[in-house]
Structure formats: structure tokens, C-alpha cells
Design a protein around this motif. Structure first.
Motif, PDB file in Angstrom:
ATOM      1  N   ALA A  54       3.177  -4.214  -6.745  1.00  0.00           N
ATOM      2  CA  ALA A  54       3.328  -3.900  -8.175  1.00  0.00           C
ATOM      3  C   ALA A  54       2.048  -3.229  -8.652  1.00  0.00           C
ATOM      4  CB  ALA A  54       3.597  -5.174  -8.970  1.00  0.00           C
ATOM      5  N   GLN A  55       2.150  -1.978  -9.098  1.00  0.00           N
ATOM      6  CA  GLN A  55       0.967  -1.238  -9.541  1.00  0.00           C
ATOM      7  C   GLN A  55       0.581  -1.657 -10.966  1.00  0.00           C
ATOM      8  OE1 GLN A  55      -0.618   1.382  -7.362  1.00  0.00           O
ATOM      9  NE2 GLN A  55       0.464  -0.073  -6.076  1.00  0.00           N
ATOM     10  N   GLU A  56       1.579  -1.749 -11.867  1.00  0.00           N
ATOM     11  CA  GLU A  56       1.328  -2.243 -13.225  1.00  0.00           C
ATOM     12  C   GLU A  56       2.634  -2.662 -13.890  1.00  0.00           C
ATOM     13  OE1 GLU A  56       1.628   1.789 -15.997  1.00  0.00           O
ATOM     14  OE2 GLU A  56      -0.037   0.376 -16.260  1.00  0.00           O
ATOM     15  N   TYR A  57       2.493  -3.527 -14.905  1.00  0.00           N
ATOM     16  CA  TYR A  57       3.665  -3.926 -15.708  1.00  0.00           C
ATOM     17  C   TYR A  57       3.513  -3.331 -17.104  1.00  0.00           C
ATOM     18  CZ  TYR A  57       4.857  -7.343 -12.130  1.00  0.00           C
ATOM     19  OH  TYR A  57       5.203  -7.931 -10.933  1.00  0.00           O
ATOM     20  N   GLY A  74       1.339  -0.635 -21.533  1.00  0.00           N
ATOM     21  CA  GLY A  74       1.141  -0.612 -20.082  1.00  0.00           C
ATOM     22  C   GLY A  74      -0.175  -1.201 -19.630  1.00  0.00           C
ATOM     23  N   GLY A  75      -0.474  -1.005 -18.332  1.00  0.00           N
ATOM     24  CA  GLY A  75      -1.755  -1.441 -17.772  1.00  0.00           C
ATOM     25  C   GLY A  75      -1.870  -2.947 -17.600  1.00  0.00           C
ATOM     26  N   ILE A  76      -0.721  -3.656 -17.556  1.00  0.00           N
ATOM     27  CA  ILE A  76      -0.753  -5.122 -17.452  1.00  0.00           C
ATOM     28  C   ILE A  76      -0.598  -5.530 -15.980  1.00  0.00           C
ATOM     29  CG2 ILE A  76       0.406  -7.253 -18.154  1.00  0.00           C
ATOM     30  CD1 ILE A  76       1.421  -5.596 -20.639  1.00  0.00           C
ATOM     31  N   SER A  77      -1.476  -6.383 -15.462  1.00  0.00           N
ATOM     32  CA  SER A  77      -1.334  -6.785 -14.051  1.00  0.00           C
ATOM     33  C   SER A  77      -0.431  -8.015 -13.929  1.00  0.00           C
ATOM     34  CB  SER A  77      -2.692  -7.028 -13.421  1.00  0.00           C
ATOM     35  OG  SER A  77      -3.370  -8.018 -14.137  1.00  0.00           O
ATOM     36  N   ASP A  78      -0.441  -8.951 -14.890  1.00  0.00           N
ATOM     37  CA  ASP A  78       0.490 -10.085 -14.844  1.00  0.00           C
ATOM     38  C   ASP A  78       0.953 -10.436 -16.258  1.00  0.00           C
ATOM     39  OD1 ASP A  78       0.472 -13.476 -13.439  1.00  0.00           O
ATOM     40  OD2 ASP A  78       2.010 -12.232 -14.388  1.00  0.00           O
ATOM     41  N   ARG A 126      11.195  -6.156 -23.680  1.00  0.00           N
ATOM     42  CA  ARG A 126      11.497  -5.254 -22.576  1.00  0.00           C
ATOM     43  C   ARG A 126      10.370  -5.297 -21.544  1.00  0.00           C
ATOM     44  NH1 ARG A 126      13.427   0.526 -22.362  1.00  0.00           N
ATOM     45  NH2 ARG A 126      11.650   1.455 -21.294  1.00  0.00           N
ATOM     46  N   LEU A 127      10.735  -5.562 -20.306  1.00  0.00           N
ATOM     47  CA  LEU A 127       9.716  -5.683 -19.255  1.00  0.00           C
ATOM     48  C   LEU A 127       9.942  -4.584 -18.217  1.00  0.00           C
ATOM     49  CD1 LEU A 127       7.415  -7.291 -17.927  1.00  0.00           C
ATOM     50  CD2 LEU A 127       9.170  -8.766 -16.890  1.00  0.00           C
ATOM     51  N   GLU A 128       8.867  -3.902 -17.851  1.00  0.00           N
ATOM     52  CA  GLU A 128       8.977  -2.808 -16.882  1.00  0.00           C
ATOM     53  C   GLU A 128       7.913  -2.974 -15.807  1.00  0.00           C
ATOM     54  OE1 GLU A 128       9.308   0.613 -19.545  1.00  0.00           O
ATOM     55  OE2 GLU A 128       9.016   1.849 -17.754  1.00  0.00           O
ATOM     56  N   VAL A 129       8.214  -2.563 -14.595  1.00  0.00           N
ATOM     57  CA  VAL A 129       7.186  -2.606 -13.550  1.00  0.00           C
ATOM     58  C   VAL A 129       7.154  -1.272 -12.829  1.00  0.00           C
ATOM     59  CG1 VAL A 129       8.728  -3.505 -11.744  1.00  0.00           C
ATOM     60  CG2 VAL A 129       6.274  -3.873 -11.554  1.00  0.00           C
ATOM     61  N   GLU A 130       5.940  -0.824 -12.487  1.00  0.00           N
ATOM     62  CA  GLU A 130       5.815   0.333 -11.589  1.00  0.00           C
ATOM     63  C   GLU A 130       5.432  -0.246 -10.233  1.00  0.00           C
ATOM     64  OE1 GLU A 130       2.898   3.308 -12.528  1.00  0.00           O
ATOM     65  OE2 GLU A 130       3.425   4.371 -10.695  1.00  0.00           O
ATOM     66  N   PHE A 171      -8.395   1.616  -3.054  1.00  0.00           N
ATOM     67  CA  PHE A 171      -8.172   0.406  -3.843  1.00  0.00           C
ATOM     68  C   PHE A 171      -8.756   0.619  -5.232  1.00  0.00           C
ATOM     69  CE2 PHE A 171      -6.712  -2.624  -0.646  1.00  0.00           C
ATOM     70  CZ  PHE A 171      -7.032  -1.942   0.521  1.00  0.00           C
ATOM     71  N   HIS A 172      -8.039   0.141  -6.257  1.00  0.00           N
ATOM     72  CA  HIS A 172      -8.521   0.280  -7.620  1.00  0.00           C
ATOM     73  C   HIS A 172      -7.933  -0.853  -8.448  1.00  0.00           C
ATOM     74  CE1 HIS A 172      -9.369   2.333 -11.468  1.00  0.00           C
ATOM     75  NE2 HIS A 172     -10.370   2.829 -10.759  1.00  0.00           N
ATOM     76  N   ASP A 173      -8.747  -1.464  -9.327  1.00  0.00           N
ATOM     77  CA  ASP A 173      -8.263  -2.631 -10.094  1.00  0.00           C
ATOM     78  C   ASP A 173      -7.655  -3.672  -9.169  1.00  0.00           C
ATOM     79  OD1 ASP A 173      -7.080  -0.833 -13.044  1.00  0.00           O
ATOM     80  OD2 ASP A 173      -9.036  -1.659 -12.483  1.00  0.00           O
ATOM     81  N   GLY A 174      -8.293  -3.862  -8.011  1.00  0.00           N
ATOM     82  CA  GLY A 174      -7.881  -4.943  -7.114  1.00  0.00           C
ATOM     83  C   GLY A 174      -6.652  -4.642  -6.279  1.00  0.00           C
ATOM     84  N   LYS A 175      -6.041  -3.449  -6.463  1.00  0.00           N
ATOM     85  CA  LYS A 175      -4.782  -3.179  -5.758  1.00  0.00           C
ATOM     86  C   LYS A 175      -4.883  -1.976  -4.846  1.00  0.00           C
ATOM     87  CE  LYS A 175      -1.944  -5.637  -8.707  1.00  0.00           C
ATOM     88  NZ  LYS A 175      -0.626  -6.114  -8.868  1.00  0.00           N
ATOM     89  N   LEU A 176      -4.074  -2.001  -3.792  1.00  0.00           N
ATOM     90  CA  LEU A 176      -3.955  -0.836  -2.923  1.00  0.00           C
ATOM     91  C   LEU A 176      -3.166   0.219  -3.680  1.00  0.00           C
ATOM     92  CD1 LEU A 176      -4.364   0.441  -0.110  1.00  0.00           C
ATOM     93  CD2 LEU A 176      -2.183  -0.599   0.555  1.00  0.00           C
ATOM     94  N   ARG A 177      -3.704   1.442  -3.747  1.00  0.00           N
ATOM     95  CA  ARG A 177      -3.087   2.487  -4.571  1.00  0.00           C
ATOM     96  C   ARG A 177      -2.590   3.675  -3.767  1.00  0.00           C
ATOM     97  NH1 ARG A 177      -2.346   0.209  -9.627  1.00  0.00           N
ATOM     98  NH2 ARG A 177      -4.062  -1.211  -9.985  1.00  0.00           N
ATOM     99  N   HIS A 178      -3.228   3.942  -2.632  1.00  0.00           N
ATOM    100  CA  HIS A 178      -2.860   5.154  -1.898  1.00  0.00           C
ATOM    101  C   HIS A 178      -3.361   5.045  -0.458  1.00  0.00           C
ATOM    102  CE1 HIS A 178      -2.029   9.504  -1.502  1.00  0.00           C
ATOM    103  NE2 HIS A 178      -3.147   9.558  -0.781  1.00  0.00           N
ATOM    104  N   VAL A 179      -2.552   5.525   0.488  1.00  0.00           N
ATOM    105  CA  VAL A 179      -2.960   5.544   1.898  1.00  0.00           C
ATOM    106  C   VAL A 179      -2.530   6.870   2.510  1.00  0.00           C
ATOM    107  CG1 VAL A 179      -2.569   4.558   4.180  1.00  0.00           C
ATOM    108  CG2 VAL A 179      -2.815   3.037   2.251  1.00  0.00           C
ATOM    109  N   GLU A 180      -3.396   7.455   3.305  1.00  0.00           N
ATOM    110  CA  GLU A 180      -3.024   8.659   4.049  1.00  0.00           C
ATOM    111  C   GLU A 180      -3.811   8.683   5.355  1.00  0.00           C
ATOM    112  OE1 GLU A 180      -0.421  11.234   3.200  1.00  0.00           O
ATOM    113  OE2 GLU A 180      -0.930  10.843   5.305  1.00  0.00           O
ATOM    114  N   SER A 181      -3.253   9.291   6.411  1.00  0.00           N
ATOM    115  CA  SER A 181      -4.010   9.383   7.657  1.00  0.00           C
ATOM    116  C   SER A 181      -3.923  10.772   8.256  1.00  0.00           C
ATOM    117  CB  SER A 181      -3.555   8.325   8.652  1.00  0.00           C
ATOM    118  OG  SER A 181      -2.230   8.550   9.009  1.00  0.00           O
TER     119      SER A 181
END
Ligand SMILES: Nc1ncnc2c1ncn2[C@@H]1O[C@H](COP(=O)(O)OP(=O)(O)OP(=O)(O)O)[C@@H](O)[C@H]1O
Ligand SMILES: [Mg+2]
Length: 410
Positions: free
Chosen positions: A132-135, A141-145, A153-157, A221-231
Motif C-alpha cells: 500500500a503506497q498511500e490511503y 491523501g498521504g495517509i499511511s494508516d 470514503r476510503l481509497e488506497v493506492e 525507499f521513501h516514507d518507509g516504503k518500497l516505491r520502485h525497483v528496476e534492474s
């Protein structure tokens, strides 16, 4: 020692198969792993993270697990196994749900997460992780929990990571043929992050760069979360073949010269220093400037770091990673690579090796090339202690908290 506290971890790399046997320690808040046994076998059955030769891979698993079990004095039935980023596919999904009570409860976030996960990952992919990137609550927006907040209304990205089913099956087959079961598949950079990154670095924003044999992977990693991976398919093995070409030596000699004399930063090498290049069939031993070796290596590492920086920019994190770049993997053991990294990334750079959260045979795994296997053991330990924390009762009661933990963890 309780059997259920034992963990098997298996890193199927393109140059080595590494097995670790550990014991889960600590509690749900700070899980730890006591390293009891380590086994390593040179491997050529895996290429770019995919099993290319099941027999060969099975044989390396047997050797590595046997050595780790002999050292630990115990056997394990199943393993946490790493999956290379190369075999995964990422997609962002949103979930939407209405809130039925005065304030948002855990059931509501579980429900909206479920909605986000209920999509197809495309042909041939299975769900590996969901992060979960944000709620958003009523569009704020910008809510982690959001639990405990009020809203209608609750939304998650949500970021869904799919693993290539065939690659996962071939991994599973090789492990099974060696006499073990895959307990869980785990994305390699996620595992490595547990072994080498601090929680401050993840919170502030950093890029973990794992330079292996075949591939170099960047995980942001940003704000404690994995955000992007590439190799990218440039790493230690490519540097070795550059040396074969540039110095006209054999593969084995190039590998030896790289590890003994290699440097990724020419200014860090004494310009007068000479090394002896071994003879080949066509010519005898001869002298060469160490600077020449460094020059060849720096060219390639500079290119790889340029590609990593390009990925950071493409993902929108240029200038937003104050904790900088952490280099890990066997390739990061190159002399001068941190200095070159500071020049290319223009950010703080350090070399990362397993450190916190481990005890027992720490000395045997305190090198960057153990980041993934030690991370897999720590991942397993977190799973186990949280299971214990919830007292091992009915599956439903366990799954709920475990799902929640996955959200917290990622
Ligand atoms: N001291 C050293 N100096 C320079 N390079 C090194 C050193 N030790 C190991 N390497 C290089 O590190 C690479 C292997 O790294 P690692 O063990 O992380 O790879 P892997 O996990 O098997 O591969 P991959 O992640 O690509 O599947 C090899 O190319 C090896 O030559
Ligand atoms: Mg690796």
C-alpha cells in the motif's frame, strides 16, 4: 530449540547459491535471526535470476543446504527463497470502499486492500507482494494508516508485484528436487533491505543498489516504503569480461585480478603501481599498470551507475533521497566503488553489509554478497515471531494480523 523457530533461507544467484539456517529470535516489534549455519555453492544454473538448468541448480541447492545444515546441526523442511526483480512485474492499482461505521476500522482497510488486489496481473504472472503506497480518506491523501480516522470514503493506492509464474515454478521445482519446499518467495531487494538498510534511511528516502554477477538492481525507499525497483543486465560478470578483453587474460585470471587488484576509481590507484598479468597460450607473463585495470573497471561501473541514476530520475526521486545510495551485493566489494558512487550520484553513498538484527555466526555473513540470504532469514524470522506473537491459534486469526503486518512491513 523449538523446531518452528528454525528458518531456511535460499538465495539462487547467477554466480552462487547461498543457504542460511537461522533461528527466529526477538519479538514482533524487533524480530531477529540467530545465524546457525551458512552454505555456499558456485552456480551456473541460474541466469538473470531465472533457472536455466534445473539439474545444475538442484545440485547447488543440495550442496549449499547440506553445508549449512551440517554447520547448524539441524535440518529444515522448507525455505524462504529470493526472486530476482528481473522476473517480476509492477503495476499500480487503486481500491475504493465506503466506510460503514463512525470511524475507520481495520476491517475497512483490509476490505479496500482486497479491492485493489482483485485485478489481473497479466498473463503468466502471480501475485508476489502488495504494497500500500498511500490511503485517501474523503480525498485527503498521504495517509499511511487511516484506522481510527473518520470519513465516508476510503481509497488506497496499491503497488502489486507479480512474479513470472514459470520462473517461480522452475525455482520451486529445483528446490523440490533437492528435497525442500518453498515456504515463501520474496523479492530480493526487499529481503536485502531488511539486512542492510536502517529504518531511518527507508523513512528519509534512499536507493539500495545491489550489484551482483549478472544484474544490478536499484530499489527506491521513501516514507518507509518500497516505491520502485528496476534492474539492468550489467554487473560483476560484465566487468570480468571487460578485463578479459582489455588485458587479454583468461576468465579465471580476470576474476582473480578484479578481486585482487581491481578498483572502480582510478584516482584512488597509485599511477606508478605495476601488477603482473599471467601469461596465456599466445603470450608470456607481462607487467601492466594497475591504473589500466582501474580504468577498464571504472568505465563500466560509471555506465552502470549512470543507468541507476537515470532510473531514480525516471521514477521521480531525483533530489528526494536525503539518505543517499547504499551499495550492496558482491560487485560492491570493489575497491573505490564508494568514491565513484559519490561522484556519479552526487549523494551520500555507503557500502551496505548485513549488520543489525542478526546474532550467532555473524562473522560468516558480514559481507555485501550476503545481503539477500541474510535478508531472507530476517524476513522468515519476522514471519515466525509474528506467528508466535499471535499464539499460533486459528489460521483466520493469524492471517488477519499477518496481512496487517505485511502492510506495515512494506
Ligand atoms: N572482492 C570483490 N571485488 C570485486 N568484485 C567482487 C568481489 N567479490 C565478489 N565480486 C563479484 O561479485 C559478483 C557476485 O556478486 P553476488 O554474489 O552478489 O552475485 P549473485 O547474487 O550470485 O548474482 P545476481 O544477483 O546477479 O544473480 C561477481 O561478479 C564477483 O566477481
Ligand atoms: Mg544476487
Amino acid at each position: 530449540m523449538k523446531r518452528e523457530a528454525l528458518i531456511g533461507a535460499l538465495d539462487l544467484g547467477s554466480t552462487k547459491t547461498c543457504a542460511i539456517i537461522a533461528e527466529a529470535r526477538g519479538d514482533g516489534k524487533t524480530p531477529k535471526a540467530r545465524v546457525l549455519g551458512v552454505g555456499m555453492a558456485r552456480s551456473s544454473g541460474v541466469k538473470y535470476g531465472a533457472v536455466r538448468d534445473i539439474e545444475e541448480t538442484t545440485a547447488t541447492i543440495e550442496r549449499a543446504m547440506r553445508d549449512a545444515e551440517r554447520m547448524a546441526g539441524v535440518k529444515v523442511p522448507n525455505v524462504f527463497c529470493g526472486v530476482a526483480a528481473e522476473n517480476t512485474h509492477w503495476q499500480m492499482e487503486t481500491g475504493l470502499a465506503s466506510v460503514t461505521s463512525d470511524e475507520i476500522r481495520r476491517q475497512d482497510t483490509d476490505r479496500v486492500d482486497e479491492v485493489a488486489r482483485a485485478v489481473s496481473l497479466g498473463d503468466g504472472y502471480e501475485l508476489l507482494h502488495s504494497i500500500a503506497q498511500e490511503y485517501k480518506v474523503d480525498s485527503q491523501g498521504g495517509i499511511s494508516d487511516p484506522v481510527g480516522m473518520t470519513g465516508l470514503r476510503l481509497e488506497v493506492e496499491m503497488c502489486l508485484i507479480g512474479v513470472h509464474a514459470q520462473a517461480a515454478q522452475n525455482l520451486g521445482r529445483s528446490v523440490k528436487k533437492a528435497g525442500y519446499t518453498v515456504g515463501e518467495l520474496v523479492l530480493e531487494p526487499l529481503a536485502a533491505s531488511l539486512a542492510v538498510l536502517t529504518s531511518d534511511e527507508k523513512e528519509l528516502g534512499c536507493a539500495l543498489v545491489d550489484m551482483g554477477g549478472d544484474s544490478t538492481t536499484v530499489a527506491i525507499f521513501h516514507d518507509g516504503k518500497l516505491r520502485h525497483v528496476e534492474s539492468v543486465r550489467f554487473a560483476g560478470a560484465r566487468i570480468t569480461s571487460d578485463l578479459v578483453q582489455g588485458l587479454s587474460v583468461t576468465q579465471a585470471d580476470a576474476e582473480r585480478i578484479k578481486e585482487r587488484w581491481g578498483s572502480a576509481y582510478t584516482p584512488a590507484v597509485n599511477p606508478d603501481e605495476m601488477i603482473e598479468l599471467p601469461g596465456t597460450a599466445g603470450q608470456g607473463p607481462r607487467g601492466a599498470k594497475r591504473e589500466l585495470v582501474a580504468h577498464i573497471i571504472q568505465e563500466r561501473v560509471d555506465e552502470v551507475f549512470g543507468l541507476m541514476l537515470g532510473e531514480i530520475e525516471k521514477a521521480g526521486y531525483a533530489g528526494r533521497l536525503p539518505a543517499g545510495v547504499i551499495l550492496t551485493g558482491g560487485g560492491s566489494q570493489l575497491h573505490g566503488i564508494v568514491e565513484l558512487g559519490r561522484e556519479v550520484f552526487a549523494m551520500p553513498v555507503r557500502r551496505g553489509a548485513p549488520e543489525s538484527g542478526i546474532s550467532g555466526l555473524v562473522d560468516s555473513v558480514q559481507a555485501p554478497r550476503y545481503a539477500v540470504p541474510v535478508g531472507l532469514a530476517l524476513y522468515g524470522a519476522r514471519r515466525r515471531v509474528r506467528y508466535d506473537d499471535y499464539g499460533g491459534g486459528s489460521v483466520g486469526r493469524i492471517l488477519g494480523p499477518v496481512k496487517r503486518w505485511l502492510q506495515e512491513f512494506f
